[in-house]
Design an enzyme around this catalytic site. Structure first.
Site, mmCIF file in Angstrom:
data_model
loop_
_atom_site.group_PDB
_atom_site.id
_atom_site.type_symbol
_atom_site.label_atom_id
_atom_site.label_comp_id
_atom_site.label_asym_id
_atom_site.label_seq_id
_atom_site.Cartn_x
_atom_site.Cartn_y
_atom_site.Cartn_z
ATOM 1 N N MET A 28 0.851 -1.196 0.000
ATOM 2 C CA MET A 28 0.000 0.000 0.000
ATOM 3 C C MET A 28 0.884 1.243 0.000
ATOM 4 O O MET A 28 0.448 2.328 0.398
ATOM 5 C CB MET A 28 -0.936 -0.013 1.211
ATOM 6 C CG MET A 28 -1.892 -1.215 1.176
ATOM 7 S SD MET A 28 -3.428 -0.979 2.068
ATOM 8 C CE MET A 28 -2.821 -0.753 3.719
ATOM 9 N N HIS A 32 9.020 1.092 3.471
ATOM 10 C CA HIS A 32 10.092 1.179 4.468
ATOM 11 C C HIS A 32 11.009 -0.033 4.267
ATOM 12 O O HIS A 32 10.820 -0.798 3.305
ATOM 13 C CB HIS A 32 9.509 1.242 5.880
ATOM 14 C CG HIS A 32 8.495 0.163 6.159
ATOM 15 N ND1 HIS A 32 8.836 -1.164 6.258
ATOM 16 C CD2 HIS A 32 7.145 0.202 6.305
ATOM 17 C CE1 HIS A 32 7.754 -1.891 6.497
ATOM 18 N NE2 HIS A 32 6.706 -1.086 6.515
ATOM 19 N N GLY A 34 11.187 -2.819 5.666
ATOM 20 C CA GLY A 34 10.486 -4.108 5.625
ATOM 21 C C GLY A 34 10.070 -4.430 4.196
ATOM 22 O O GLY A 34 10.307 -5.536 3.693
ATOM 23 N N HIS A 35 9.442 -3.458 3.513
ATOM 24 C CA HIS A 35 9.071 -3.670 2.105
ATOM 25 C C HIS A 35 10.324 -3.918 1.262
ATOM 26 O O HIS A 35 10.318 -4.761 0.357
ATOM 27 C CB HIS A 35 8.359 -2.437 1.539
ATOM 28 C CG HIS A 35 7.044 -2.130 2.176
ATOM 29 N ND1 HIS A 35 6.854 -1.026 2.976
ATOM 30 C CD2 HIS A 35 5.858 -2.771 2.132
ATOM 31 C CE1 HIS A 35 5.604 -0.995 3.381
ATOM 32 N NE2 HIS A 35 4.977 -2.038 2.901
ATOM 33 N N LYS A 147 5.260 -9.655 9.851
ATOM 34 C CA LYS A 147 4.607 -8.764 10.822
ATOM 35 C C LYS A 147 3.085 -8.917 10.755
ATOM 36 O O LYS A 147 2.422 -8.968 11.765
ATOM 37 C CB LYS A 147 5.002 -7.313 10.621
ATOM 38 C CG LYS A 147 4.449 -6.444 11.755
ATOM 39 C CD LYS A 147 4.812 -5.004 11.631
ATOM 40 C CE LYS A 147 4.111 -4.329 10.502
ATOM 41 N NZ LYS A 147 2.645 -4.189 10.685
ATOM 42 N N ASP A 148 2.565 -9.006 9.520
ATOM 43 C CA ASP A 148 1.129 -9.247 9.341
ATOM 44 C C ASP A 148 0.938 -10.754 9.227
ATOM 45 O O ASP A 148 0.583 -11.277 8.161
ATOM 46 C CB ASP A 148 0.630 -8.520 8.092
ATOM 47 C CG ASP A 148 0.756 -7.018 8.238
ATOM 48 O OD1 ASP A 148 -0.075 -6.416 8.910
ATOM 49 O OD2 ASP A 148 1.728 -6.441 7.693
ATOM 50 N N VAL A 174 11.280 -7.038 9.796
ATOM 51 C CA VAL A 174 12.457 -6.154 9.890
ATOM 52 C C VAL A 174 12.169 -5.193 11.035
ATOM 53 O O VAL A 174 11.098 -4.584 11.104
ATOM 54 C CB VAL A 174 12.687 -5.399 8.567
ATOM 55 C CG1 VAL A 174 13.870 -4.453 8.696
ATOM 56 C CG2 VAL A 174 12.936 -6.394 7.429
HETATM 57 O O1 PAF Z 1 -0.071 -5.623 3.750
HETATM 58 C C1 PAF Z 1 -0.508 -4.740 2.981
HETATM 59 O O2 PAF Z 1 0.132 -3.732 2.729
HETATM 60 C C2 PAF Z 1 -1.873 -4.921 2.334
HETATM 61 O O3 PAF Z 1 -2.742 -5.593 3.187
HETATM 62 C C3 PAF Z 1 -1.801 -5.623 0.969
HETATM 63 C C4 PAF Z 1 -1.253 -7.026 1.087
HETATM 64 C C5 PAF Z 1 -0.943 -4.814 0.008
HETATM 65 C C6 PAF Z 1 -3.217 -5.736 0.349
HETATM 66 O O4 PAF Z 1 -3.754 -4.470 0.146
#
Ligand code: PAF
Length: 284
Positions: A28, A32, A34-35, A147-148, A174
């Site tokens: 989204m 950071h 982590g991404h 994390k999620d 991270v």
């Molecule tokens: O983790 C996220 O940023 C969101 O839930 C995702 C996986 C991009 C879906 O919108």
């Protein structure tokens, strides 16, 4: 690096790269480290890495932070390019939810507890957007942060159940050097809130120490987090010790667990977890 906005352009991109293996990182935005770790992994594992940037309205509740969610598209695109992505898909809301859009993907029981109970409809929104994105991008594998953790399990289960053919890979959390798990929402934290938020990872690390010392009863694991956060200004929404595959709450000693929490720190809602007795790579 290409930046595409239209579903039809992404489909053409995928037809032109049909023989390449493709790793996908849905985000989204507000990227950071982590991404960055997910994008690096996708770049390393595949011929092509694709990142999507889309703040998905259907996964936010009516009183949540959709409007205020941090957005910085040009910085995000620059980061994707630096990290070696081949393409960024950054659609407008109407491209993903055209007029009259009504179809939703409803995950099963694994989506009803924890985050699902605290944020009704959240995982239906996540499952719906990811089903759309997977069908448009057609990746071989998709990368998600631990994390999620519940999101990771919901998406793994969905990909398996719907026979989507996408390998859903979990990547480690991270953390900042002081232990705070990286999150796009950390930028909402004041200096005071950020200091208070450290109680969350400390509580989880204490639960891990107890586990490493032989504790297998779920209550002491949950209590470690409660004790560490007591009187810190952090307001716990839930603390859970659950089975890491089903996310069912543990009621007796177990050989594997995920201890997870959600908390409010000031106005910011944070989540975090530790995995015990099982490695992330074993979870698929
Ligand atoms: O983790 C996220 O940023 C969101 O839930 C995702 C996986 C991009 C879906 O919108």
């Amino acid at each position: 690096m290409k930046v595409l906005r239209l579903v039809s352009d992404v489909r053409e991109f995928r037809i032109a790269s049909a023989t390449a293996s493709l790793g996908f990182v849905p985000t989204m935005g507000a990227l950071h480290e982590g991404h960055a770790s997910l994008i690096e992994r996708a770049v390393r594992d595949h011929d092509l890495a694709v990142v999507s940037i889309f703040v998905n309205p259907t996964q936010f509740g009516p009183h949540e932070d959709f409007a205020a969610y941090p957005r910085d598209e040009s910085a995000d695109i620059a980061a994707c390019e630096r990290l070696g992505a081949a393409m960024v898909f950054a659609p407008a809301a109407l491209e993903m939810y055209p007029p009259g859009d009504a179809t939703r993907v409803q995950p099963g029981a694994i989506a009803e507890r924890l985050e699902g109970a605290a944020r009704p409809g959240h995982f239906t929104g996540v499952a719906t957007i990811l089903t759309k994105l997977f069908s448009i991008v057609r990746p071989d594998a998709a990368y998600f942060g631990q994390k999620d953790f519940q999101q990771l399990r919901v998406v793994q289960t969905m990909s398996r159940d719907l026979r989507l053919g996408v390998r859903v890979v979990g990547c480690p959390i991270v953390r900042d050097p002081d232990g705070l798990a990286m999150s796009s929402r950390n930028r909402y934290l004041s200096t005071v809130d950020r200091r208070a938020a450290l109680a969350l990872s400390r509580g989880l690390f204490r639960a891990r120490e107890l586990w490493e010392g032989g504790a297998r009863e779920p209550d002491p694991l949950r209590n470690a987090v409660v004790r560490y956060t007591d009187g810190t200004g952090v307001s716990l929404e839930y603390v859970s010790a659950a089975d890491p595959l089903t996310l069912e709450e543990l009621v007796r000693p177990a050989e594997r667990a995920v201890v997870s929490l959600a908390a409010r720190v000031g106005k910011t809602r944070l989540i975090d977890n530790v995995l015990l007795g099982i490695r992330l790579e074993e979870i698929a």
